[in-house]
Design a protein around this motif. Sequence first.
Motif, PDB file in Angstrom:
ATOM      1  N   LYS A  65     -73.064 -92.997 144.544  1.00 49.26           N
ATOM      2  CA  LYS A  65     -71.990 -93.601 143.765  1.00 49.26           C
ATOM      3  C   LYS A  65     -71.935 -92.807 142.470  1.00 49.26           C
ATOM      4  O   LYS A  65     -72.949 -92.642 141.785  1.00 49.26           O
ATOM      5  N   ALA A  66     -70.758 -92.285 142.171  1.00 50.47           N
ATOM      6  CA  ALA A  66     -70.614 -91.421 141.009  1.00 50.47           C
ATOM      7  C   ALA A  66     -69.342 -91.757 140.246  1.00 50.47           C
ATOM      8  O   ALA A  66     -68.342 -92.186 140.827  1.00 50.47           O
ATOM      9  N   GLY A  67     -69.395 -91.559 138.952  1.00 51.45           N
ATOM     10  CA  GLY A  67     -68.209 -91.675 138.108  1.00 51.45           C
ATOM     11  C   GLY A  67     -67.662 -90.284 137.874  1.00 51.45           C
ATOM     12  O   GLY A  67     -68.403 -89.362 137.526  1.00 51.45           O
ATOM     13  N   ASN A  90     -57.128 -89.148 129.297  1.00 52.18           N
ATOM     14  CA  ASN A  90     -58.458 -89.280 129.885  1.00 52.18           C
ATOM     15  C   ASN A  90     -58.384 -90.205 131.092  1.00 52.18           C
ATOM     16  O   ASN A  90     -57.718 -91.235 131.048  1.00 52.18           O
ATOM     17  N   GLU A  91     -59.068 -89.817 132.150  1.00 54.94           N
ATOM     18  CA  GLU A  91     -59.081 -90.586 133.396  1.00 54.94           C
ATOM     19  C   GLU A  91     -60.526 -90.804 133.843  1.00 54.94           C
ATOM     20  O   GLU A  91     -61.426 -90.039 133.473  1.00 54.94           O
ATOM     21  N   HIS A  92     -60.731 -91.811 134.666  1.00 51.07           N
ATOM     22  CA  HIS A  92     -62.043 -92.106 135.245  1.00 51.07           C
ATOM     23  C   HIS A  92     -61.839 -92.808 136.572  1.00 51.07           C
ATOM     24  O   HIS A  92     -60.975 -93.675 136.702  1.00 51.07           O
ATOM     25  N   VAL A  93     -62.638 -92.430 137.548  1.00 49.75           N
ATOM     26  CA  VAL A  93     -62.638 -93.130 138.829  1.00 49.75           C
ATOM     27  C   VAL A  93     -64.067 -93.108 139.369  1.00 49.75           C
ATOM     28  O   VAL A  93     -64.780 -92.121 139.228  1.00 49.75           O
ATOM     29  N   ASP A  94     -64.491 -94.249 139.929  1.00 54.17           N
ATOM     30  CA  ASP A  94     -65.781 -94.314 140.606  1.00 54.17           C
ATOM     31  C   ASP A  94     -65.559 -94.008 142.077  1.00 54.17           C
ATOM     32  O   ASP A  94     -64.591 -94.502 142.676  1.00 54.17           O
ATOM     33  N   VAL A  95     -66.436 -93.190 142.637  1.00 56.94           N
ATOM     34  CA  VAL A  95     -66.315 -92.809 144.043  1.00 56.94           C
ATOM     35  C   VAL A  95     -67.647 -92.997 144.748  1.00 56.94           C
ATOM     36  O   VAL A  95     -68.707 -92.925 144.125  1.00 56.94           O
ATOM     37  N   LEU A  96     -67.559 -93.236 146.036  1.00 57.71           N
ATOM     38  CA  LEU A  96     -68.729 -93.223 146.895  1.00 57.71           C
ATOM     39  C   LEU A  96     -68.646 -91.932 147.693  1.00 57.71           C
ATOM     40  O   LEU A  96     -67.669 -91.698 148.400  1.00 57.71           O
ATOM     41  N   VAL A  97     -69.656 -91.087 147.541  1.00 57.92           N
ATOM     42  CA  VAL A  97     -69.718 -89.824 148.264  1.00 57.92           C
ATOM     43  C   VAL A  97     -70.765 -89.991 149.357  1.00 57.92           C
ATOM     44  O   VAL A  97     -71.926 -90.294 149.075  1.00 57.92           O
ATOM     45  N   THR A 103     -74.882 -82.056 158.855  1.00 60.14           N
ATOM     46  CA  THR A 103     -73.821 -81.059 158.703  1.00 60.14           C
ATOM     47  C   THR A 103     -73.447 -80.764 157.253  1.00 60.14           C
ATOM     48  O   THR A 103     -72.725 -79.807 156.991  1.00 60.14           O
ATOM     49  N   ALA A 104     -73.853 -81.616 156.320  1.00 57.95           N
ATOM     50  CA  ALA A 104     -73.500 -81.537 154.891  1.00 57.95           C
ATOM     51  C   ALA A 104     -72.042 -81.911 154.631  1.00 57.95           C
ATOM     52  O   ALA A 104     -71.565 -81.808 153.504  1.00 57.95           O
ATOM     53  N   GLU A 105     -71.326 -82.369 155.664  1.00 57.39           N
ATOM     54  CA  GLU A 105     -69.936 -82.792 155.466  1.00 57.39           C
ATOM     55  C   GLU A 105     -69.915 -84.013 154.552  1.00 57.39           C
ATOM     56  O   GLU A 105     -70.705 -84.940 154.699  1.00 57.39           O
ATOM     57  N   ALA A 106     -68.979 -83.998 153.591  1.00 60.58           N
ATOM     58  CA  ALA A 106     -68.877 -85.076 152.605  1.00 60.58           C
ATOM     59  C   ALA A 106     -67.558 -85.824 152.739  1.00 60.58           C
ATOM     60  O   ALA A 106     -66.510 -85.222 152.978  1.00 60.58           O
ATOM     61  N   VAL A 107     -67.640 -87.138 152.581  1.00 57.70           N
ATOM     62  CA  VAL A 107     -66.465 -88.006 152.599  1.00 57.70           C
ATOM     63  C   VAL A 107     -66.435 -88.735 151.257  1.00 57.70           C
ATOM     64  O   VAL A 107     -67.462 -89.223 150.791  1.00 57.70           O
ATOM     65  N   PHE A 108     -65.239 -88.810 150.658  1.00 57.90           N
ATOM     66  CA  PHE A 108     -65.078 -89.440 149.357  1.00 57.90           C
ATOM     67  C   PHE A 108     -64.248 -90.718 149.492  1.00 57.90           C
ATOM     68  O   PHE A 108     -63.208 -90.710 150.143  1.00 57.90           O
ATOM     69  N   GLN A 109     -64.713 -91.780 148.858  1.00 49.63           N
ATOM     70  CA  GLN A 109     -63.990 -93.042 148.860  1.00 49.63           C
ATOM     71  C   GLN A 109     -63.861 -93.531 147.422  1.00 49.63           C
ATOM     72  O   GLN A 109     -64.877 -93.731 146.738  1.00 49.63           O
ATOM     73  N   CYS A 110     -62.628 -93.738 146.954  1.00 49.99           N
ATOM     74  CA  CYS A 110     -62.418 -94.311 145.621  1.00 49.99           C
ATOM     75  C   CYS A 110     -62.807 -95.780 145.657  1.00 49.99           C
ATOM     76  O   CYS A 110     -62.427 -96.505 146.580  1.00 49.99           O
ATOM     77  N   LEU A 111     -63.532 -96.223 144.647  1.00 52.04           N
ATOM     78  CA  LEU A 111     -64.030 -97.591 144.655  1.00 52.04           C
ATOM     79  C   LEU A 111     -63.243 -98.535 143.771  1.00 52.04           C
ATOM     80  O   LEU A 111     -63.270 -99.729 143.985  1.00 52.04           O
TER      81      LEU A 111
END
Length: 113
Positions: A65-67, A90-97, A103-111
Amino acid sequence: MTCLEQSRNAWGTPEFEAVFKAELPTLGNALPLQEGLTAGSFAVEDSVEVMVIRTSADAAFIRVKAGLFYQSLTPGCACAGDPTVESEQNEHVDVLVTINRETAEAVFQCLDV
């Protein structure tokens, strides 16, 4: 497909957070910046800063979980005499990576959208 090989390889080491924070901003439009806009019209992809909030993992996935802190633009019409100028917001969004450990494949989900 977006891969976070450096982050996957650093998982479980003291360097993971630094590697993750350095790798994410290099992804440009693969990040869900446009989806997270609240103030502007267009995300500025080269302005991203990352804050790691929480990490976890199981046998198949690493979850972070990252901002994401970045800027957006609200452009004027660019007409002669237009008093509005491009302004940065200025913008901010929290995401779940979610990173696939194989495989190192990454999926991003805005929280918080």
